[in-house]
Design a protein around this motif. Structure first.
Motif, PDB file in Angstrom:
ATOM      1  N   ALA A 135     -33.614  12.843  -3.171  1.00  0.00           N
ATOM      2  CA  ALA A 135     -32.952  11.788  -3.569  1.00  0.00           C
ATOM      3  C   ALA A 135     -34.308  10.862  -4.523  1.00  0.00           C
ATOM      4  O   ALA A 135     -35.464  10.867  -3.857  1.00  0.00           O
ATOM      5  N   PRO A 136     -34.011   9.948  -5.357  1.00  0.00           N
ATOM      6  CA  PRO A 136     -34.664   9.044  -5.993  1.00  0.00           C
ATOM      7  C   PRO A 136     -35.568   8.149  -5.055  1.00  0.00           C
ATOM      8  O   PRO A 136     -36.555   8.113  -5.305  1.00  0.00           O
ATOM      9  N   ALA A 137     -34.899   7.773  -4.145  1.00  0.00           N
ATOM     10  CA  ALA A 137     -35.449   6.470  -3.320  1.00  0.00           C
ATOM     11  C   ALA A 137     -36.315   7.437  -2.359  1.00  0.00           C
ATOM     12  O   ALA A 137     -37.528   6.646  -2.105  1.00  0.00           O
ATOM     13  N   GLN A 138     -36.258   8.696  -1.854  1.00  0.00           N
ATOM     14  CA  GLN A 138     -37.038   9.376  -1.048  1.00  0.00           C
ATOM     15  C   GLN A 138     -38.573   9.500  -1.933  1.00  0.00           C
ATOM     16  O   GLN A 138     -39.591   9.400  -1.409  1.00  0.00           O
ATOM     17  N   ALA A 139     -38.187  10.015  -3.115  1.00  0.00           N
ATOM     18  CA  ALA A 139     -39.325  10.313  -4.014  1.00  0.00           C
ATOM     19  C   ALA A 139     -40.206   9.193  -4.271  1.00  0.00           C
ATOM     20  O   ALA A 139     -41.531   9.320  -4.098  1.00  0.00           O
ATOM     21  N   ARG A 567     -40.657   7.345 -13.482  1.00  0.00           N
ATOM     22  CA  ARG A 567     -39.392   7.073 -13.837  1.00  0.00           C
ATOM     23  C   ARG A 567     -38.423   8.153 -13.215  1.00  0.00           C
ATOM     24  O   ARG A 567     -38.751   9.236 -13.501  1.00  0.00           O
ATOM     25  N   LEU A 568     -37.666   7.821 -12.230  1.00  0.00           N
ATOM     26  CA  LEU A 568     -36.888   8.764 -11.445  1.00  0.00           C
ATOM     27  C   LEU A 568     -35.671   8.490 -11.577  1.00  0.00           C
ATOM     28  O   LEU A 568     -34.804   7.405 -11.563  1.00  0.00           O
ATOM     29  N   GLY A 575     -30.138  15.878  -7.133  1.00  0.00           N
ATOM     30  CA  GLY A 575     -31.511  15.964  -6.972  1.00  0.00           C
ATOM     31  C   GLY A 575     -32.311  14.769  -8.059  1.00  0.00           C
ATOM     32  O   GLY A 575     -31.571  14.054  -8.337  1.00  0.00           O
ATOM     33  N   THR A 576     -33.585  14.957  -8.281  1.00  0.00           N
ATOM     34  CA  THR A 576     -33.986  13.941  -9.430  1.00  0.00           C
ATOM     35  C   THR A 576     -34.997  14.341 -10.263  1.00  0.00           C
ATOM     36  O   THR A 576     -35.680  15.355  -9.783  1.00  0.00           O
ATOM     37  N   ASP A 577     -34.882  13.854 -11.490  1.00  0.00           N
ATOM     38  CA  ASP A 577     -35.845  14.117 -12.422  1.00  0.00           C
ATOM     39  C   ASP A 577     -36.908  13.400 -12.632  1.00  0.00           C
ATOM     40  O   ASP A 577     -36.748  12.048 -12.553  1.00  0.00           O
ATOM     41  N   LEU A 578     -38.067  13.698 -12.250  1.00  0.00           N
ATOM     42  CA  LEU A 578     -39.184  12.727 -12.342  1.00  0.00           C
ATOM     43  C   LEU A 578     -40.212  12.876 -13.616  1.00  0.00           C
ATOM     44  O   LEU A 578     -40.649  13.849 -13.892  1.00  0.00           O
TER      45      LEU A 578
END
Length: 616
Positions: A135-139, A567-568, A575-578
């Motif tokens: 997830a974005p927050a974890q990344a 930017r996530l 999932g997340t696009d970073l």
């Protein structure tokens, strides 16, 4: 109502005008233009000798270019109003720039814009895209830890639609380098203006000071309107002091005149020392001086070039040397004398003598112990030597004024000049002081003096007055009679040369502007040291500004400001696009390597977390 409606418009116009003026004054274009002008002025001030006498400039450049340079104030560039105006405008321009930019830079040092548009990040040369299963927050938490380990200050913000942003920067003090360099320029300009003699110029403009134009006036008779107080904070002037003499003043060249600066102490010259190269050119020169406060000696020492003496904030530099009043013993040959008998006369350099008939005033201007000239121009004296320069020996200069005050300048060498194996006495003369010397070549007799020629000249004059013989025969007969009486042992070859050289000299004498010649028998040299004294309160300010400048430039070049953004965006599958991007204002190639390493570390850490969580 109309008045009420017009007030806001006027206020808005004023704000707009003020903003436009600040924009103009603080613009880089104006600053660069002024700096270029300052550089050109400094080059001119370096190449062109400053604060010389107007007479020297007229001689060097001629009357036309003298007037042009004078109108442009090029003879005292660093104290001219236009140079000071450039400094003042640069001070205002730099201050406006600093005033306008500093708040933004300080804010940029403290804060960093976190949210960046995706398109803006993709347009940055350095960017990476990753797809993550977490997830974005974890990344954000994992990437933040990597950035902090790399020395970045980080800040995160949560946006809308599952988009989170993370930004980091380091080297924010780079902006402090910008501020320091601009502040250093302001400090340097203030120091330069302090030493710009502005108060003196202002006093001259309002008539409180009046430069003296009579350079021969004794110091004691110079009017008070030309004197500067010992409390004058800034000055630069020169004085020439003879050995065994002292001075408590210096002279500040101002246009066609000068001002007298009272030092508040006296400088006594015990002795002057000079060493020469084998060619006669000066090698080193120094002055032994004692400083007196009243009758009490308070400091003593030797002043050499680049090693000044400092006393009460006044730096005393060894600047030049000159004649300090050498005693000259001369012979005077009168061209209209019936018997040709020379007279002897003596005088010190700086003194004025009267001619025997009282019709002319002779001003003894200068004595030079050495006259170094290019060997190629020194006749036979320069042929048998590998040296480029050669010394022609002692000479003295004198100015002869007639009853109308018109002056003709002469330069006489003490030793014969060798040309084609024969000796000649050089007698330089110029009718106009801005013209080069023209030289009269008087052949030297067997005894190494001009006596034989002068006797021949007298014999010719006698025969011209009393004989009806043809001129060719008259000149030959006169020569034979002169040789018979005064040089009976002269051989035929020397007689032939001497006769030809004498005829040429007689032809030159027809245009000689005064009826007498002076030659130097012997001399007692007395030297004078040329000292330049300065008090520059702005000097230390300029030094301080220079240190600030060095520190600022060091920070600017060796402390780049590096910024990165993440930017996530959460995908529909969880999932997340970073998107990772960054830039730097210095050392782009180094940043490319650092960014690649940083992106690799972030990618590796996030992948490791994915693997550990079993999320692939």
């Amino acid at each position: 109502m109309s008045n009420a409606a017009s007030l806001p418009e006027s206020s808005s116009t004023d704000r707009g005008s003020t903003y436009g003026l600040m924009q103009f004054l603080g613009s880089m274009r104006l600053a660069v233009t002024l700096l270029v002008a300052l550089a050109i002025a400094s080059i001119i001030g370096t190449i062109l000798k400053q604060n010389q006498s107007y007479q020297d400039y007229i001689i060097e450049f001629g009357a036309y270019w003298f007037e042009v340079f004078k109108a442009l104030n090029l003879f005292d560039v660093y104290h001219s109003l236009w140079f000071i105006s450039i400094l003042a405008f640069l001070l205002i321009s730099t201050s406006a720039c600093l005033w306008r930019q500093t708040p933004n830079m300080l804010r940029e040092m403290r804060e960093l814009r976190v949210r960046m548009h995706e398109k803006a990040l993709l347009n940055m040369p350095e960017h990476r895209e990753l797809q993550l299963a977490m997830a974005p927050a974890q990344a954000v938490a994992e990437a933040s830890a990597v950035l902090q380990q790399a020395g970045y200050r980080v800040r995160a913000e949560k946006g809308e639609n599952g988009v989170e942003s993370l930004a980091g920067h380091k080297g924010a003090l780079n902006r402090l380098g910008y501020i320091l360099t601009h502040l250093a320029l302001i400090v340097i300009f203030i120091g330069g203006l302090l030493d710009g003699n502005l108060p003196i110029k202002f006093d001259i403009m309002r008539g409180a000071l009046e430069p003296e134009t009579d350079f021969n006036k004794p110091v004691a008779t110079i009017p008070d309107s030309a004197w500067l107080s010992p409390k004058n904070p800034s000055f630069r002037g020169n004085v020439s002091i003879a050995e065994g003499d002292s001075s408590g003043v210096i002279f500040l060249q101002t246009g066609n005149g000068y001002l007298v600066q009272d030092l508040g102490f006296r400088v006594f010259v015990k002795g002057f020392h000079i060493e020469h190269y084998s060619t006669g050119m000066p090698k080193t020169f120094a002055s032994d001086v004692v400083i007196y406060e009243g009758d009490k000696a308070v400091k003593s020492g030797r002043i050499t070039v680049n090693h000044p003496m400092i006393y009460k904030g006044v730096a005393i530099y060894q600047a030049s040397f000159s004649d300090g009043g050498s005693l000259l013993n001369m012979k005077g040959y009168f061209l209209n004398s019936p018997d040709g008998t020379p007279i002897t006369l003596s005088g010190r350099v700086g003194e004025n003598l009267k001619s025997r008939d009282g019709q002319y005033q002779i001003e003894l201007k200068n004595f030079e112990m050495f006259n170094v000239v290019p060997a190629e121009s020194a006749g036979d004296a320069g042929k048998n030597t590998s040296r480029k320069m050669i010394n022609l020996g002692p000479s003295f200069d004198y100015l002869v004024r007639d009853a109308t005050g018109k002056g003709r300048e002469f330069k006489t060498y003490m030793l014969p000049f060798q040309r084609e194996g024969h000796g000649y006495f050089l007698q330089g003369v110029r009718v106009e002081l801005d013209q080069p010397f023209r030289y009269l070549f008087i052949p030297a007799g067997p005894d190494g003096t001009p006596e034989l020629f002068m006797q021949y000249f007298t014999e010719v004059r006698k025969r011209l007055a009393s004989s009806n013989a043809p001129p060719e025969q008259l000149f030959v007969n006169a020569f034979q009679e002169t040789v018979k009486r005064f040089a009976p042992n002269m051989n035929a070859a020397d007689q032939a040369w001497f006769f030809q050289a004498s005829i040429e000299a007689l032809m030159q004498l027809r245009e000689y502007p005064v009826p007498f010649l002076l030659s130097l028998k012997n001399f007692e040299q007395r030297q004078a040291t040329g000292l330049q004294m300065t008090r520059s309160p702005g000097k230390n300010i300029v030094y301080f500004g220079s240190i600030m400048m060095v520190i600022g430039i060091f920070i600017l070049f060796y402390l780049p400001h590096r910024k990165v953004w993440l930017r996530l965006r959460q995908r529909e599958d969880g999932g997340t696009d970073l998107l990772l991007a960054g830039n730097s204002n210095r050392n782009v190639l180094d940043f490319q390597k650092a960014f690649a390493e940083l992106a690799g570390r972030i990618g590796a850490r996030l992948k490791a977390r994915n693997d550990k969580a079993g999320q692939v």
